[in-house]
Design an enzyme around this catalytic site. Structure first.
Site, PDB file in Angstrom:
ATOM      1  N   ARG A   1      16.832 -10.773 114.499  1.00  0.00           N
ATOM      2  CA  ARG A   1      15.826 -10.507 115.536  1.00  0.00           C
ATOM      3  C   ARG A   1      16.106  -9.200 116.269  1.00  0.00           C
ATOM      4  O   ARG A   1      15.825  -9.058 117.466  1.00  0.00           O
ATOM      5  CB  ARG A   1      15.742 -11.671 116.534  1.00  0.00           C
ATOM      6  CG  ARG A   1      15.419 -13.013 115.888  1.00  0.00           C
ATOM      7  CD  ARG A   1      15.218 -14.086 116.921  1.00  0.00           C
ATOM      8  NE  ARG A   1      14.052 -13.791 117.746  1.00  0.00           N
ATOM      9  CZ  ARG A   1      12.792 -14.084 117.426  1.00  0.00           C
ATOM     10  NH1 ARG A   1      12.535 -14.685 116.282  1.00  0.00           N
ATOM     11  NH2 ARG A   1      11.803 -13.791 118.234  1.00  0.00           N
ATOM     12  N   GLN A   2      16.678  -8.247 115.564  1.00  0.00           N
ATOM     13  CA  GLN A   2      16.934  -6.925 116.142  1.00  0.00           C
ATOM     14  C   GLN A   2      16.345  -5.807 115.285  1.00  0.00           C
ATOM     15  O   GLN A   2      16.603  -4.634 115.543  1.00  0.00           O
ATOM     16  CB  GLN A   2      18.441  -6.704 116.310  1.00  0.00           C
ATOM     17  CG  GLN A   2      19.118  -7.712 117.221  1.00  0.00           C
ATOM     18  CD  GLN A   2      20.613  -7.464 117.351  1.00  0.00           C
ATOM     19  OE1 GLN A   2      21.070  -6.325 117.307  1.00  0.00           O
ATOM     20  NE2 GLN A   2      21.379  -8.524 117.513  1.00  0.00           N
ATOM     21  N   GLY A   3      15.580  -6.157 114.247  1.00  0.00           N
ATOM     22  CA  GLY A   3      14.934  -5.157 113.408  1.00  0.00           C
ATOM     23  C   GLY A   3      15.706  -4.770 112.172  1.00  0.00           C
ATOM     24  O   GLY A   3      15.216  -3.958 111.367  1.00  0.00           O
TER      25      GLY A   3
ATOM     26  N   GLU B   1      12.440 -10.916  94.429  1.00  0.00           N
ATOM     27  CA  GLU B   1      12.543 -12.040  93.511  1.00  0.00           C
ATOM     28  C   GLU B   1      12.236 -13.345  94.234  1.00  0.00           C
ATOM     29  O   GLU B   1      12.662 -13.543  95.360  1.00  0.00           O
ATOM     30  CB  GLU B   1      13.943 -12.080  92.901  1.00  0.00           C
ATOM     31  CG  GLU B   1      14.141 -13.139  91.839  1.00  0.00           C
ATOM     32  CD  GLU B   1      15.518 -13.075  91.202  1.00  0.00           C
ATOM     33  OE1 GLU B   1      15.951 -14.085  90.639  1.00  0.00           O
ATOM     34  OE2 GLU B   1      16.155 -12.006  91.285  1.00  0.00           O
TER      35      GLU B   1
ATOM     36  N   THR C   1      20.445 -10.953 106.474  1.00  0.00           N
ATOM     37  CA  THR C   1      20.902 -10.332 107.712  1.00  0.00           C
ATOM     38  C   THR C   1      21.842 -11.303 108.398  1.00  0.00           C
ATOM     39  O   THR C   1      21.507 -12.485 108.547  1.00  0.00           O
ATOM     40  CB  THR C   1      19.719  -9.996 108.644  1.00  0.00           C
ATOM     41  OG1 THR C   1      18.795  -9.160 107.955  1.00  0.00           O
ATOM     42  CG2 THR C   1      20.204  -9.282 109.892  1.00  0.00           C
TER      43      THR C   1
ATOM     44  N   HIS D   1      46.896 -10.660 108.257  1.00  0.00           N
ATOM     45  CA  HIS D   1      46.121  -9.885 107.278  1.00  0.00           C
ATOM     46  C   HIS D   1      45.523  -8.642 107.924  1.00  0.00           C
ATOM     47  O   HIS D   1      45.579  -7.545 107.341  1.00  0.00           O
ATOM     48  CB  HIS D   1      45.014 -10.760 106.688  1.00  0.00           C
ATOM     49  CG  HIS D   1      44.015  -9.983 105.878  1.00  0.00           C
ATOM     50  ND1 HIS D   1      44.221  -9.636 104.564  1.00  0.00           N
ATOM     51  CD2 HIS D   1      42.794  -9.477 106.227  1.00  0.00           C
ATOM     52  CE1 HIS D   1      43.175  -8.944 104.120  1.00  0.00           C
ATOM     53  NE2 HIS D   1      42.300  -8.840 105.104  1.00  0.00           N
TER      54      HIS D   1
ATOM     55  N   SER E   1       5.726  -9.900 107.423  1.00  0.00           N
ATOM     56  CA  SER E   1       5.612  -8.998 108.563  1.00  0.00           C
ATOM     57  C   SER E   1       5.717  -7.541 108.125  1.00  0.00           C
ATOM     58  O   SER E   1       4.982  -6.675 108.618  1.00  0.00           O
ATOM     59  CB  SER E   1       6.695  -9.329 109.597  1.00  0.00           C
ATOM     60  OG  SER E   1       6.653  -8.437 110.686  1.00  0.00           O
TER      61      SER E   1
ATOM     62  N   GLY F   1      16.501  -6.659 109.571  1.00  0.00           N
ATOM     63  CA  GLY F   1      15.916  -7.232 108.367  1.00  0.00           C
ATOM     64  C   GLY F   1      14.841  -6.333 107.789  1.00  0.00           C
ATOM     65  O   GLY F   1      14.799  -6.093 106.565  1.00  0.00           O
TER      66      GLY F   1
ATOM     67  N   CYS G   1      45.589  -4.850 106.580  1.00  0.00           N
ATOM     68  CA  CYS G   1      44.378  -4.541 105.815  1.00  0.00           C
ATOM     69  C   CYS G   1      43.966  -3.098 106.089  1.00  0.00           C
ATOM     70  O   CYS G   1      43.792  -2.694 107.251  1.00  0.00           O
ATOM     71  CB  CYS G   1      43.241  -5.503 106.173  1.00  0.00           C
ATOM     72  SG  CYS G   1      41.738  -5.239 105.197  1.00  0.00           S
TER      73      CYS G   1
ATOM     74  N   CYS H   1      18.456 -10.835  96.304  1.00  0.00           N
ATOM     75  CA  CYS H   1      18.875 -11.660  97.441  1.00  0.00           C
ATOM     76  C   CYS H   1      19.031 -10.751  98.640  1.00  0.00           C
ATOM     77  O   CYS H   1      19.546  -9.632  98.522  1.00  0.00           O
ATOM     78  CB  CYS H   1      20.195 -12.374  97.114  1.00  0.00           C
ATOM     79  SG  CYS H   1      20.830 -13.376  98.465  1.00  0.00           S
TER      80      CYS H   1
END
Length: 540
Positions: A413-415, A438, A407, A314, A451, A417, A318, A404
């Site tokens: 844990r790398q910023g 939501e 990450t 594939h 945070s 999010g 692709c 929704c």
């Protein structure tokens, strides 16, 4: 493994009369000494001492069946003579209630059930096992019976053929492994044999066969394998059957090793780009894919496949190197694409199925048309790799700016999010709206949002120079819902009720800690509003 009850109710006939007699004598002797000891203790102690001793004893007294008594009335308090008279009866009662030994092959798979309608879980496609637990090993699904799988002797035939292949490979090990090596005489003979076998294939199905095949399909639908006879050569059909049996045998080994269990999340890992990720939750992939235990995914179009070979083929053809839709943000190697669930339905459905492997509260899988998906990627010389995404309703009556959010585990844990959250509020500012995620939020999502709200408030208070502050003004400037602002101030102990008024306390210690962290972290993982090239869609 603990032996259980047999599937057909039969018992092992290995118990002889001598064994039962020896066990009876052993139980009688053991219970005699135990009961005499207890009777002596009862005669030498008062009833109150007996009750206190029972309370202190870590091991409760046992009833004749070997179970702990359910109440004090179940504990026998009798004289030694009565105990001695009941020894024989107690020993017989114990033997009658003792679980009998079962044959291993009759009980090892008893609690599992084949999902094929009308199947009793007996037999196995390979002929090696007495029971099966999945469709891949079900004889009924493959239009066979359990006896046919055994009688055909396919398992022993496959073992013999595997040994022959191993022997032939060993004979060819001394040959030079160059790219243009000429085939051996054995390989040429085998090629001629295969060619001759394939010449014998039928040119097509006659009318009766077609009617039979259509009747089978209408009767069973997808619950049975289609009839495969006469549609190809016997040689190719046998190759396909061997592949089915081998796959079923491999799945059975995984189950016995504890790596796959019926009724649980059977997709344990996914191969995604250069990463192999362990999954966290169940996702409703089609059963033929879910029962494999491992899925292979294209990291650009998100198509899921069954094997490494299919994935490699594939990827060779692709043409996707980034998500579909419009690129609305680019800063450095970070880009965000806006994907319409109505225009790119298959991609968005695959994205939702992938997200469910790492989200517990997600319920949206297939109804993606009312949503917009904002996909964040990180680009290199091979393409734009998926970092995370958030979805958003095109028309939200409650002003939700995120439905929704996810990450990918390899980028946590790398910023990233907080970048996704910040980007969602940036879109709300452009729309001149106040947004909120939501509910319910996942555990990791709730931590990330709290945070983020904390940083937004501390940044606002650090830059604020006035004397009176308003929750409404903070909400309008940051696009954060007032309810989220109040809950964050309460968690920071910065909101106080005094003399009939709510006061916001400017805690300089928290602001100084935030400034120190900001200086240490730098500006590498922040959203630049000037890099956004986006106009709110019509109707939002």
């Amino acid at each position: 493994m603990t032996a259980g009850s047999s599937s057909d109710g039969t018992e092992d006939s290995d118990f002889s009369a001598d064994v039962e007699h020896a066990e009876t004598a052993e139980i009688v002797h053991r219970r005699s000494s135990t009961r005499l000891t207890r009777a002596s203790l009862r005669l030498s102690q008062s009833s109150q001492d007996v009750k206190q001793g029972a309370d202190r004893d870590e091991t409760p007294p046992r009833t004749p069946t070997g179970n702990a008594p359910s109440s004090e009335s179940d504990i026998e308090v009798s004289s030694p003579s009565n105990d001695l008279l009941s020894l024989k009866e107690a020993a017989a009662h114990d033997l009658s209630h003792r679980p009998k030994r079962r044959r291993f092959h009759e009980s090892y798979n008893f609690n599992m059930k084949c999902p094929t309608p009308g199947c009793n879980s007996l037999g196995h496609l390979t002929g090696r096992h007495e029971r099966h637990f999945s469709i891949s090993g079900c004889p009924l699904y493959h239009n066979l019976s359990a006896d046919e799988c055994k009688v055909h002797g396919k398992a022993s035939t496959r073992d013999k053929q595997a040994e022959e292949r191993t022997l032939s490979h060993r004979q060819d090990e001394n040959r030079h492994s160059t790219r243009n090596q000429a085939p051996t005489d054995r390989q040429l003979r085998y090629k001629e044999k295969v060619t001759e076998l394939r010449r014998k294939r039928n040119t097509g199905l006659n009318k009766e066969q077609k009617e039979k095949y259509m009747e089978h399909r209408e009767s069973h639908g997808t619950s049975r394998e289609p009839l495969l006879e006469n549609i190809t050569s016997d040689y190719d059909l046998e190759l396909f059957r061997k592949a089915q049996a081998r796959a079923s045998e491999d799945l059975e080994k995984l189950r016995l090793a504890g790596q796959v269990s019926e009724g649980s999340n059977m997709i344990k890992t996914i191969v995604f780009g250069r990463y192999e990720l362990d999954t966290w939750y169940h996702s409703p992939y089609p059963e033929e894919y879910a029962r494999l235990g491992r899925l292979y995914m294209c990291e650009f179009c998100l198509k899921y496949m069954k094997s490494q070979t299919i994935l490699r083929r594939h990827m060779a053809k692709c043409v996707w190197k980034h998500p579909p839709g419009d690129e609305i943000y680019r800063k450095g190697n970070i880009s965000v694409f806006e994907v319409d669930g109505k225009k790119n339905k298959i991609y968005c459905q695959n994205l939702c199925l992938l997200a469910k492997l790492f989200l517990d509260h997600k319920t949206l899988y297939y109804d993606v048309e009312p949503f917009l998906f904002y996909v964040m990627t990180e680009a290199d010389n091979t393409g734009c790799h998926l970092v995370g995404y958030f979805s958003k309703e095109k028309n939200s009556f409650l002003n939700y700016n995120v439905s929704c959010i996810l990450t990918m585990p390899q980028y946590m844990r790398q910023g990233y999010g907080k970048m996704l959250i910040d980007f969602s509020y940036l879109l709300s500012k452009v729309e001149e709206k106040v947004g909120s995620p939501e509910r319910p939020l996942s555990d990791l999502g709730l931590i990330s949002y709290r945070s983020y709200w904390k940083e937004v408030l501390l940044r606002y208070l650090n830059n604020f120079q006035g004397k009176e502050i308003s929750i409404k003004e903070i909400s309008q400037e940051t696009a954060v819902n007032p309810v989220d602002i109040v809950s964050t101030l309460q968690s920071l102990q910065m909101l106080k009720y005094w003399k009939g008024k709510h006061l916001v306390l400017k805690r300089q210690d928290l602001i100084d800690d935030w400034k120190a962290k900001e200086t240490k972290r730098g500006n590498s993982k922040t959203i630049d509003p000037t890099a956004l090239k986006w106009t709110p869609p019509k109707g939002t």
